[in-house]
Design an enzyme around this catalytic site. Sequence first.
Site, mmCIF file in Angstrom:
data_model
loop_
_atom_site.group_PDB
_atom_site.id
_atom_site.type_symbol
_atom_site.label_atom_id
_atom_site.label_comp_id
_atom_site.label_asym_id
_atom_site.label_seq_id
_atom_site.Cartn_x
_atom_site.Cartn_y
_atom_site.Cartn_z
ATOM 1 N N ASP A 15 -0.904 1.670 -4.103
ATOM 2 C CA ASP A 15 -1.791 0.711 -4.773
ATOM 3 C C ASP A 15 -3.114 1.328 -5.211
ATOM 4 O O ASP A 15 -4.025 0.611 -5.631
ATOM 5 C CB ASP A 15 -2.027 -0.519 -3.888
ATOM 6 N N LYS B 49 -11.514 0.306 -0.906
ATOM 7 C CA LYS B 49 -11.607 1.746 -1.086
ATOM 8 C C LYS B 49 -11.014 2.081 -2.450
ATOM 9 O O LYS B 49 -10.256 1.288 -3.011
ATOM 10 C CB LYS B 49 -10.905 2.480 0.048
ATOM 11 N N ASP C 67 -5.670 2.837 -3.675
ATOM 12 C CA ASP C 67 -6.948 2.820 -2.964
ATOM 13 C C ASP C 67 -7.153 4.055 -2.092
ATOM 14 O O ASP C 67 -8.277 4.382 -1.747
ATOM 15 C CB ASP C 67 -7.169 1.514 -2.174
ATOM 16 N N ARG C 68 -6.070 4.763 -1.736
ATOM 17 C CA ARG C 68 -6.220 5.968 -0.918
ATOM 18 C C ARG C 68 -6.233 7.223 -1.780
ATOM 19 O O ARG C 68 -5.655 7.224 -2.875
ATOM 20 C CB ARG C 68 -5.050 6.106 0.057
ATOM 21 N N ASP D 74 -2.199 6.706 -3.175
ATOM 22 C CA ASP D 74 -1.116 5.916 -2.588
ATOM 23 C C ASP D 74 -0.603 4.861 -3.572
ATOM 24 O O ASP D 74 -1.070 4.769 -4.712
ATOM 25 C CB ASP D 74 -1.532 5.293 -1.251
ATOM 26 N N SER E 37 0.808 -1.219 0.000
ATOM 27 C CA SER E 37 0.000 0.000 0.000
ATOM 28 C C SER E 37 0.841 1.269 0.000
ATOM 29 O O SER E 37 1.576 1.536 -0.934
ATOM 30 C CB SER E 37 -0.960 -0.042 1.191
ATOM 31 N N HIS E 38 0.760 2.027 1.096
ATOM 32 C CA HIS E 38 1.413 3.338 1.172
ATOM 33 C C HIS E 38 2.804 3.248 1.791
ATOM 34 O O HIS E 38 3.444 4.261 2.001
ATOM 35 C CB HIS E 38 0.540 4.258 2.016
HETATM 36 C C1 G1P Z 1 -4.261 1.769 8.288
HETATM 37 C C2 G1P Z 1 -5.416 2.717 8.461
HETATM 38 C C3 G1P Z 1 -6.726 2.008 8.181
HETATM 39 C C4 G1P Z 1 -6.678 1.385 6.786
HETATM 40 C C5 G1P Z 1 -5.457 0.501 6.659
HETATM 41 C C6 G1P Z 1 -5.290 -0.041 5.256
HETATM 42 O O1 G1P Z 1 -4.358 0.714 9.203
HETATM 43 O O2 G1P Z 1 -5.430 3.274 9.761
HETATM 44 O O3 G1P Z 1 -7.794 2.909 8.301
HETATM 45 O O4 G1P Z 1 -7.833 0.637 6.534
HETATM 46 O O5 G1P Z 1 -4.280 1.237 6.990
HETATM 47 O O6 G1P Z 1 -5.139 0.994 4.320
HETATM 48 P P1 G1P Z 1 -3.508 0.688 10.574
HETATM 49 O O7 G1P Z 1 -2.075 0.840 10.194
HETATM 50 O O8 G1P Z 1 -3.987 1.860 11.369
HETATM 51 O O9 G1P Z 1 -3.847 -0.631 11.194
HETATM 52 ZN ZN ZN Z 2 -3.363 1.451 -0.233
#
Ligand code: G1P
Ligand code: ZN
Length: 564
Positions: free
Chosen positions: A292, A391, A294-295, A290, A117-118
């Site tokens: 991938d 998302k 989704d954000r 981000d 992801s990010h």
């Molecule tokens: C984080 C975000 C959460 C999101 C997840 C995946 O998770 O807080 O809202 O769904 O990334 O993108 P966390 O690292 O807080 O468990």
């Molecule tokens: Zn992501």
Amino acid sequence: MVKTTVVQTKPYTDQKPGTSGLRKRVTVFQQNPHYAENFIQSILAVIEPAERKAATVVVGGDGRFFMKEAIQLIIQIAAANGIGELVIGQNGIMSTPAVSCVIRKIKAVGGIILTASHNPGGPNGDFGIKYNIASGGPAPEGVTNKIYEVSKSLQEYYICPDLKYDISKIGRDTFEVDTRYGVSTFTVEIVDSVEAYAEMLREIFDFTALKELLSGANHINVRLDAMHGVVGPYVKKIACEELGSPANSAVNCVPQEDFGGHHPDPNLTYAADLVNAMKGGQYDLGAAFDGDGDRNMVLGKHGFFVNPSDSVAVIAANITSIPYFQKTGVKGLARSMPTSGALDNVAKALKMQLFETPTGWKFFGNLMDAGKLSLCGEESFGTGSDHIREKDGLWAVLAWLSILATRKQSVEEIMKDHWQKFGRNFFTRYDYEEVDSDAANKMIKDLQTLMFDPAFVGKKLSSGDKTYEVAISDDFAYTDPVDGSVSKNQGLRIIFSDGSRIIFRLSGTGSAGATIRLYIDSYEKDLQKIYQDPQVMLAPLVDIALKTSQLQEKTGRTAPTVIT
Ligand code: G1P
Ligand code: ZN
């Protein structure tokens, strides 16, 4: 005939998927023998052998370092395990929302997404493997627990080491594979990364109106920053080629294995380039995505920041601007627990049902499958709807553009109108990344002890001339209204008598040390106060949170790494 090899292996004990799949440093996947192979075998083990022949699995990733190696392993291990077909994005590229879309469209049994992801990428960054189920959503805990159980006792895996497939060319090939279940037919199809997803968006939004907005006579100017992640090709095809936004309005659109050395996370800290570019005032809307895809982060002219908790509330209040919802109706709204109550205010005013779920998108999926939920969001820059089960960053930006096209107002005007009408939830999140795990756990444990003391409720906590009285103090638990499953320990909440909230939780997506998240949410309807700076408005609550938890003393951190 393609041959299968049985490889003896040793189980790992740390392959428990977190909030969003198994995330580790690239070096963990690279340096531990069979580490990736073991986990891929464990994922495929949850597909019943009898179902595998007819099973199609979608595979795609965000382009990060080690993705291509992982995809070759998935091809070889899927073939050996008797999976019927893999559908893979060209060059392995497919955003998380696009994987969800394709799984649903072709009725696949699931999908494997190669992403962290990010989190940063490259040889010293992170890698991740995530499994999604037939609904297109992240595997629920029942499934991830099964994967984890298999991984803990895995003694061997099956692989076709000679099967090397060129994923750069669109096309389809079929192989006869000698598996331990007998001879089976294995098909690999390489598909365009964008097309199915673009086709879906054309059905959801009014592309004619969006085209007019982005390239008509009175068009607005946008700046879309893909942050070198997977969304680049999607932005290019959809926003530029189809909707006519100029080519130079989309930046950082070539996916890179290390995201150009940056943190591909669309927030005010890591998307600072976009924030700076917006300050000049030549763009009406800015957005970043981000790794991938989704954000999303949405900014207005001069960098006016739309808090993600507000973003979903604005989309809800203007939902008729999106043709999809005119067709499906609005079944319900949902937000994750730490997300501000802005959405609740809209739900109340529009008499819509609102669900409060634990952090993580997977909790929304059950509600959507049961026809109870249309639109949802998280404070962590996640916004989406029941069009898929993830998302969806680009969807959120097209949702905002649809609202701009309908209301013919600026981002800032729309946001300010919203606050005037519904009041404003001031919200901030402090992240303390890579804190020593023992220190973080101890801080949370001590805080629990304090919070669960019956004398804590009713206590008055002060900072300067502000005093708040504790009304509720708990660890958030959620009972899924669809299947009755209970998820405990989802975040420590101190809720005050005026509705203000302080929330602490440990991240479930980090890959090194612990990340402590502190969330503050406080509602204000006084028109004299709604335009103030959230950091000023929330300073007393932040101070109370830090004093109550003794975060600074216990972790040695005097400041957060990221403030949203
Ligand atoms: C984080 C975000 C959460 C999101 C997840 C995946 O998770 O807080 O809202 O769904 O990334 O993108 P966390 O690292 O807080 O468990
Ligand atoms: Zn992501």
